[in-house]
Motif scaffolding. Structure first.
Motif, PDB file in Angstrom:
ATOM      1  N   LEU A   1       0.846  -1.192   0.000  1.00 27.52           N
ATOM      2  CA  LEU A   1       0.000   0.000   0.000  1.00 27.52           C
ATOM      3  C   LEU A   1       0.881   1.242   0.000  1.00 27.52           C
ATOM      4  O   LEU A   1       1.859   1.322   0.737  1.00 27.52           O
ATOM      5  CB  LEU A   1      -0.918   0.010   1.225  1.00 27.52           C
ATOM      6  CG  LEU A   1      -1.757  -1.246   1.468  1.00 27.52           C
ATOM      7  CD1 LEU A   1      -2.613  -1.073   2.719  1.00 27.52           C
ATOM      8  CD2 LEU A   1      -2.619  -1.582   0.269  1.00 27.52           C
ATOM      9  N   ASN A   2       0.513   2.227  -0.807  1.00 25.03           N
ATOM     10  CA  ASN A   2       1.361   3.409  -0.958  1.00 25.03           C
ATOM     11  C   ASN A   2       0.487   4.658  -1.052  1.00 25.03           C
ATOM     12  O   ASN A   2      -0.199   4.876  -2.042  1.00 25.03           O
ATOM     13  CB  ASN A   2       2.220   3.261  -2.218  1.00 25.03           C
ATOM     14  CG  ASN A   2       3.307   4.303  -2.305  1.00 25.03           C
ATOM     15  OD1 ASN A   2       3.087   5.480  -2.047  1.00 25.03           O
ATOM     16  ND2 ASN A   2       4.501   3.869  -2.678  1.00 25.03           N
ATOM     17  N   ASP A   3       0.515   5.467  -0.003  1.00 27.25           N
ATOM     18  CA  ASP A   3      -0.334   6.666   0.036  1.00 27.25           C
ATOM     19  C   ASP A   3      -0.017   7.643  -1.088  1.00 27.25           C
ATOM     20  O   ASP A   3      -0.895   8.364  -1.559  1.00 27.25           O
ATOM     21  CB  ASP A   3      -0.172   7.380   1.389  1.00 27.25           C
ATOM     22  CG  ASP A   3      -0.927   6.673   2.509  1.00 27.25           C
ATOM     23  OD1 ASP A   3      -1.804   5.849   2.194  1.00 27.25           O
ATOM     24  OD2 ASP A   3      -0.630   6.938   3.685  1.00 27.25           O
ATOM     25  N   LYS A   4       1.231   7.696  -1.511  1.00 27.21           N
ATOM     26  CA  LYS A   4       1.620   8.656  -2.546  1.00 27.21           C
ATOM     27  C   LYS A   4       1.170   8.226  -3.938  1.00 27.21           C
ATOM     28  O   LYS A   4       0.831   9.059  -4.777  1.00 27.21           O
ATOM     29  CB  LYS A   4       3.139   8.855  -2.535  1.00 27.21           C
ATOM     30  CG  LYS A   4       3.665   9.620  -1.338  1.00 27.21           C
ATOM     31  CD  LYS A   4       5.163   9.863  -1.476  1.00 27.21           C
ATOM     32  CE  LYS A   4       5.696  10.684  -0.309  1.00 27.21           C
ATOM     33  NZ  LYS A   4       7.164  10.911  -0.418  1.00 27.21           N
ATOM     34  N   GLU A   5       1.165   6.927  -4.204  1.00 28.32           N
ATOM     35  CA  GLU A   5       0.945   6.449  -5.565  1.00 28.32           C
ATOM     36  C   GLU A   5      -0.432   5.825  -5.797  1.00 28.32           C
ATOM     37  O   GLU A   5      -0.932   5.828  -6.921  1.00 28.32           O
ATOM     38  CB  GLU A   5       2.032   5.437  -5.939  1.00 28.32           C
ATOM     39  CG  GLU A   5       3.429   6.041  -5.943  1.00 28.32           C
ATOM     40  CD  GLU A   5       4.509   5.026  -6.295  1.00 28.32           C
ATOM     41  OE1 GLU A   5       4.152   3.857  -6.559  1.00 28.32           O
ATOM     42  OE2 GLU A   5       5.695   5.404  -6.306  1.00 28.32           O
ATOM     43  N   ASP A   6      -1.044   5.266  -4.775  1.00 26.38           N
ATOM     44  CA  ASP A   6      -2.314   4.547  -4.962  1.00 26.38           C
ATOM     45  C   ASP A   6      -3.499   5.505  -5.019  1.00 26.38           C
ATOM     46  O   ASP A   6      -3.627   6.392  -4.175  1.00 26.38           O
ATOM     47  CB  ASP A   6      -2.537   3.552  -3.821  1.00 26.38           C
ATOM     48  CG  ASP A   6      -1.505   2.449  -3.794  1.00 26.38           C
ATOM     49  OD1 ASP A   6      -0.825   2.277  -4.821  1.00 26.38           O
ATOM     50  OD2 ASP A   6      -1.374   1.770  -2.762  1.00 26.38           O
ATOM     51  N   ARG A   7      -4.332   5.270  -5.995  1.00 25.99           N
ATOM     52  CA  ARG A   7      -5.584   6.038  -6.088  1.00 25.99           C
ATOM     53  C   ARG A   7      -6.701   5.175  -5.500  1.00 25.99           C
ATOM     54  O   ARG A   7      -7.377   4.427  -6.210  1.00 25.99           O
ATOM     55  CB  ARG A   7      -5.871   6.401  -7.544  1.00 25.99           C
ATOM     56  CG  ARG A   7      -4.794   7.292  -8.160  1.00 25.99           C
ATOM     57  CD  ARG A   7      -5.117   7.669  -9.584  1.00 25.99           C
ATOM     58  NE  ARG A   7      -6.331   8.453  -9.680  1.00 25.99           N
ATOM     59  CZ  ARG A   7      -6.876   8.867 -10.814  1.00 25.99           C
ATOM     60  NH1 ARG A   7      -6.295   8.558 -11.972  1.00 25.99           N
ATOM     61  NH2 ARG A   7      -7.979   9.582 -10.820  1.00 25.99           N
ATOM     62  N   ALA A   8      -6.844   5.280  -4.198  1.00 27.11           N
ATOM     63  CA  ALA A   8      -7.836   4.461  -3.494  1.00 27.11           C
ATOM     64  C   ALA A   8      -8.501   5.315  -2.424  1.00 27.11           C
ATOM     65  O   ALA A   8      -8.329   5.087  -1.229  1.00 27.11           O
ATOM     66  CB  ALA A   8      -7.157   3.243  -2.869  1.00 27.11           C
TER      67      ALA A   8
END
Length: 695
Positions: free
Chosen positions: A360-367
């Protein structure tokens, strides 16, 4: 969704005429319990007792408990229980499947249920007695029967069919689904010689130059072979560098035409071989990516040309990527794997979940999170009301929702959407599935925290650690270093407290100290300076440490050194200008505030004497730089140099005093204080003109 069992219950008195229906249904090889209720004859309100699908045995317990609770409240059954004529109680289902498999092998099977699906049911229902039968389908002429046979054998961890898998692979290579599952079987169970067969074959499909240019091919504008990423994945087996590079590409590529085909094959191979790192990443990417089409006849371009999806996706180079149905299939498959591991193999579950959380990646994931307002019928009040449904981040990732909220009492599910109504009032409440298992895994929890790139993973770990503070007692140096370097303030606040206790009476290593000082976390930096002050003589006798302190990009550290060296040379440890080269690079990675502070340290304290051996040529080159801070460095280094300031700047001082930058003009005036009187008298007209200039 297939109905397995249903119960209809009714409640009738002077005030009420209500109905309550309970269904036990099969959903992608697992089971759910749904219910409906309301006034008889009116539209019924729907709900579920299984936010996440469960095994048949667990679903049946939930079904019976729900029915029993309603019967105790006065509900009764007016109609007979509706059971599927093919009621799948364990013994009946097993006997039926074994019978069908035997018929298929003898050529007497005539039912419409595909044999490949029957083989798949063997795995879903864990019928190990069928292993000798399904093994015979490895050489079936139907590639889907081949695929499911080998998949189920892998699920049962049956490793005795290497020779069969090699025969299939040599015949079909990567051209069929049967060939690809054979390759995965060989990679999982084969010896070095067996694996070499797969590697030799994949080398025919991808070259080293193509592997080296993958980023250009898929993240740039190069031509794209839809199978190239899959070939690169197989080629990278046992090659850590290739795997690391490919992982970065998979993490960023859009799941569109010419990429999803490979990604789908990578998913299946990673699923099969228990490659948890790639399985977790691809599972997440599919779960949070939008499907490219939802109808059977999608458009393929801006000209509104449409194609038949079932035909297009079978082409060698399809113009469509994946549908909503495909996304749901893979999302469901990931959930089933995680659910099964949580029941049957908790060690593997922990390993897989660790990779999912770290992907999981807050910077890259569009979720994103989402909130909707929906009308619902409040049975107790007898009226419709509005409720705010809150869909958490990554709510489309079913397996992750199970991991995070499998024990939650506030989550609800309608259709395939999971949401909650009530916020947690106590942030210490743990909602994850298998909390007692996590309580026994300090190393894995700390690893998740150290490698987390999302707030979800950080909060998940911190809740477990808060319930198990002893996890922090024996942290390895490797994990400790990662935690200190962490981007998240919650982690840095925690680790600062841990370090303060850990090194209350002993000196921390230089590495730990430097990580703290460069962390950009005020609490951590202050702790580092406290240690620096406490063990000053030990730390600052090291030339390497003193040099590294000048590269921390932390103004508080330079402030400490300014106080230390303001009256004398506190520690006479020579520093070499070549070790500070990054301070002078353009563009600079350091803040201007930090560079100004370092300039002051060198020019206005005795610290500058440690750099007195800097060559005149180097100082002159800095003065010619276009960088303001570098020009300041030239002056401040010159103040302590063996070559006089006059000799260094007699030809360039005018450039300083006439600069558009006020800080350089001020520094230029300071330069004149180091010049001989004869020179000043000779050039007094220039100096006077400057004094009366607009500056």
């Amino acid at each position: 969704m297939k109905l397995i069992k249903q119960k209809k219950l009714y409640f009738l008195d002077e005030k009420s005429d209500k109905v309550y229906e309970v269904d036990l249904c099969e959903s992608q090889d697992l089971f759910i319990v749904n219910f409906r209720y309301g006034r008889r004859g009116a539209s019924l309100r729907e709900g579920t007792k299984t936010v996440f699908p469960v095994s048949y045995e667990e679903a049946e317990k939930i079904f019976n408990k729900l029915v029993g609770s309603k019967e105790k409240k006065g509900y009764s059954e007016e109609a007979k229980e509706l059971e599927n004529p093919k009621k799948e109680e364990n013994t009946t289902r097993k006997d039926t499947i074994l019978k069908y498999l035997n018929q298929a092998l003898k050529g007497t099977y005539t039912r419409n249920w595909k044999v490949s699906r029957i083989i798949n049911r063997v795995g879903a229902l864990k019928i190990k007695e069928a292993i000798p039968l399904i093994a015979q389908f490895i050489h079936s002429s139907d590639e889907f029967e081949q695929y499911n046979a080998l998949s189920v054998l892998i699920d049962f961890n049956e490793s005795d069919y290497i020779e069969d898998a090699i025969k299939v692979f040599k015949k079909d290579t990567f051209n069929t689904i049967g060939g690809r599952i054979s390759a995965a079987y060989i990679l999982k169970y084969g010896n070095a010689t067996n694996i070499k067969i797969v590697q030799n074959e994949v080398a025919k499909h991808i070259t080293k130059s193509e592997i080296d240019s993958l980023a250009t091919q898929f993240l740039g504008e190069g031509s794209k072979n839809p199978m190239l990423l899959f070939y690169a994945y197989i080629h990278s087996y046992n090659n850590d560098l290739e795997r690391a590079n490919l992982f970065k590409i998979i993490a960023k590529i859009p799941l569109k035409v010419n990429t999803f085909k490979s990604v789908r094959y990578i998913y299946r191979t990673a699923y099969t071989t228990n490659d948890t790192q790639f399985f977790a990443l691809v599972s997440k990417r599919i779960a949070i990516s939008n499907p490219s089409y939802t109808s059977d006849y999608p458009y393929t371009d801006d000209s509104y040309n449409w194609v038949e999806a079932s035909v297009e996706k079978k082409k060698q180079n399809p113009r469509i990527a994946f549908s909503g149905k495909t996304k749901n299939y893979f999302n469901g498959a990931t959930y089933r794997k995680i659910y099964d591991l949580s029941i049957d193999n908790q060690e593997a579950y922990i390993d897989c979940v660790k990779e999912i959380l770290c992907s999981l990646n807050d910077k890259e994931d569009r979720a994103p999170e989402n909130i909707t307002s929906e009308w619902f019928y409040n049975e107790s009040k007898g009226k419709y009301e509005v409720e705010n449904r809150k869909y958490p981040k990554y709510h489309q990732f079913l397996a992750l929702m199970y991991v995070l909220y499998g024990n939650s009492t506030r989550f609800k599910c309608i259709g395939n959407k999971w949401f909650y109504i009530d916020e947690l009032t106590d942030n210490t409440i743990r909602e994850e599935i298998l909390p007692t298992v996590w309580n026994q895994e300090p190393a894995e929890v700390l690893s998740i925290l150290a490698n987390a790139k999302s707030t979800i993973a950080v909060d998940f770990s911190l809740k477990i650690i808060k319930a198990n503070p002893h996890f922090l007692e024996n942290i390895s140096e490797e994990i400790l270093a990662k935690l200190i370097r962490h981007y998240h303030p919650k982690v840095l606040d925690l680790i600062a407290e841990v370090l303060e206790q850990k090194y209350a009476t002993t000196q921390a290593s230089e590495e730990i100290l430097l990580i703290l000082l460069a962390s950009k976390n005020k609490k951590a930096v202050e702790l580092g300076i406290k240690w620096l002050d406490k063990y000053e003589a030990s730390y600052l006798s090291s030339t390497s440490l003193l040099t590294k302190l000048l590269l921390t990009d932390e103004v508080l550290v330079i402030g400490y050194l300014i106080n230390l060296y303001k009256n004398d040379v506190a520690y006479n440890t020579p520093i070499f200008i070549d070790d500070l080269i990054t301070l002078f690079e353009e563009p600079s990675k350091y803040t201007s505030e930090f560079l100004i502070a370092v300039n002051y340290l060198i020019g206005n304290t005795f610290f500058g004497e440690l750099l007195s051996a800097t060559s005149a040529q180097y100082i002159i080159s800095l003065s010619a730089s276009s960088s303001v801070t570098n020009q300041l460095f030239a002056i401040n280094l010159a103040k302590h140099n063996t070559t006089s300031v006059y000799e260094l700047f007699k030809d360039t001082y005018k450039e300083y005093i006439t600069s558009d930058e006020a800080v350089l003009r001020t520094a230029g005036i300071e330069l004149l204080a180091y010049f001989p009187d004869e020179f000043l008298l000779e050039n007094k007209q220039d100096i006077i003109r400057f004094c009366f200039s607009e500056h």
